[in-house]
Enzyme design. Structure first.
Site, PDB file in Angstrom:
ATOM      1  N   HIS A 223       6.184 130.334 -30.238  1.00  0.00           N
ATOM      2  CA  HIS A 223       7.425 129.600 -30.500  1.00  0.00           C
ATOM      3  C   HIS A 223       7.965 129.970 -31.879  1.00  0.00           C
ATOM      4  CE1 HIS A 223       7.289 127.013 -27.046  1.00  0.00           C
ATOM      5  NE2 HIS A 223       6.283 126.259 -27.463  1.00  0.00           N
TER       6      HIS A 223
ATOM      7  N   HIS B  97       0.187 129.635 -28.438  1.00  0.00           N
ATOM      8  CA  HIS B  97       1.357 128.946 -27.900  1.00  0.00           C
ATOM      9  C   HIS B  97       2.342 128.604 -29.031  1.00  0.00           C
ATOM     10  CE1 HIS B  97       3.352 126.066 -25.057  1.00  0.00           C
ATOM     11  NE2 HIS B  97       3.723 125.542 -26.217  1.00  0.00           N
ATOM     12  N   GLU B  98       1.828 127.926 -30.031  1.00  0.00           N
ATOM     13  CA  GLU B  98       2.697 127.492 -31.127  1.00  0.00           C
ATOM     14  C   GLU B  98       3.220 128.671 -31.952  1.00  0.00           C
ATOM     15  OE1 GLU B  98       3.921 124.616 -31.083  1.00  0.00           O
ATOM     16  OE2 GLU B  98       2.487 123.651 -29.745  1.00  0.00           O
TER      17      GLU B  98
END
Length: 186
Positions: A49, A45-46
Site C-alpha cells: 500500500h 501487505h502494508e
C-alpha cells in the site's frame, strides 16, 4: 525508510496479529510459525500500500489502531472468531483519483495472494512437519488477510477497489470472501 513511530506500530501489530492467529494453540513453536507467516503477510501487505501510494506521489505511513488490535484479541478469546483490524497506511496527498485509490488498495491483497502461492508451494514440497506447518499456516493466513481486506465496506481495501473497478473487485474479491466466510473460525 521507516519513522520510529511506524516501525514501533508495525512491530506491535505483527506480534498482536500473530497471537490472535496462534490462539488457542499457545506453544512457542506454533506462535513462532504464526509470527513468521503473519509477519511476512502483514508487513508486505502494508508496505505494498505504502509503496504504490508513493508511486502516485503521496506521503504514506502505517499507523496502528490499538483499539482494533484489542477488539481482535477479545473476539478471538471470547468467541474464537478471527478479526484483524491492526491499523492502516495513512496516505497524504492533495487529491487521489478513484483509480489511484483503488490500485493502492488492491496492492496489499495482491501481495498476500502472491505470498499465499509461495507458501502453498512450500507446503506441497515440504519434506518435514515444520516446513509443512509453515507452508500451511502461511497459505491460509495470507488468503485470509487478502480476503478480509477485500470486504467491500469502508474502511477496508475492498470498498476502494469496488468503487474503482467492480469487475476487478469481483474477480479478486468474491473467491477470497468465500474463503474467509468458511475460515472465520480458523
Amino acid at each position: 525508510m521507516f519513522s520510529e513511530r511506524e516501525l514501533r506500530d508495525l512491530i506491535i501489530s505483527v506480534f498482536m496479529i500473530a497471537f490472535i492467529f496462534a490462539y488457542p494453540h499457545i506453544n512457542l513453536t506454533y506462535f513462532l510459525i504464526a509470527l513468521f507467516t503473519v509477519g511476512l503477510g502483514f508487513i508486505f501487505h502494508e508496505l505494498m500500500h505504502r509503496e504504490v501510494a508513493r508511486k502516485f506521489g503521496a506521503i504514506s505511513e502505517f499507523r496502528a489502531w490499538y483499539e482494533g488490535l484489542i477488539l481482535g484479541l477479545i473476539l478471538k478469546i471470547i468467541l474464537g472468531a478471527t478479526f484483524i483490524a491492526p491499523g492502516a497506511v495513512y496516505i497524504y496527498k492533495d487529491y487521489l483519483t478513484t483509480e489511484e485509490s483503488g490500485k493502492i488498495a488492491l496492492a496489499g491483497p495482491i501481495a498476500n495472494i502472491i505470498l499465499a502461492a509461495a507458501f502453498y508451494i512450500l507446503m506441497i514440497i515440504a519434506n518435514n512437519y515444520l516446513l509443512y506447518m509453515i507452508g500451511f499456516l502461511g497459505y491460509h493466513i495470507n488468503l485470509f488477510l487478502a480476503g478480509f481486506n477485500l470486504l467491500p465496506i469502508p474502511p477496508f481495501d475492498g470498498e476502494k477497489v469496488l468503487r474503482w473497478n467492480p469487475l476487478i473487485w469481483a474477480i479478486v474479491g468474491i473467491p477470497l470472501l468465500i474463503y474467509v466466510f468458511f475460515s472465520i473460525f480458523f
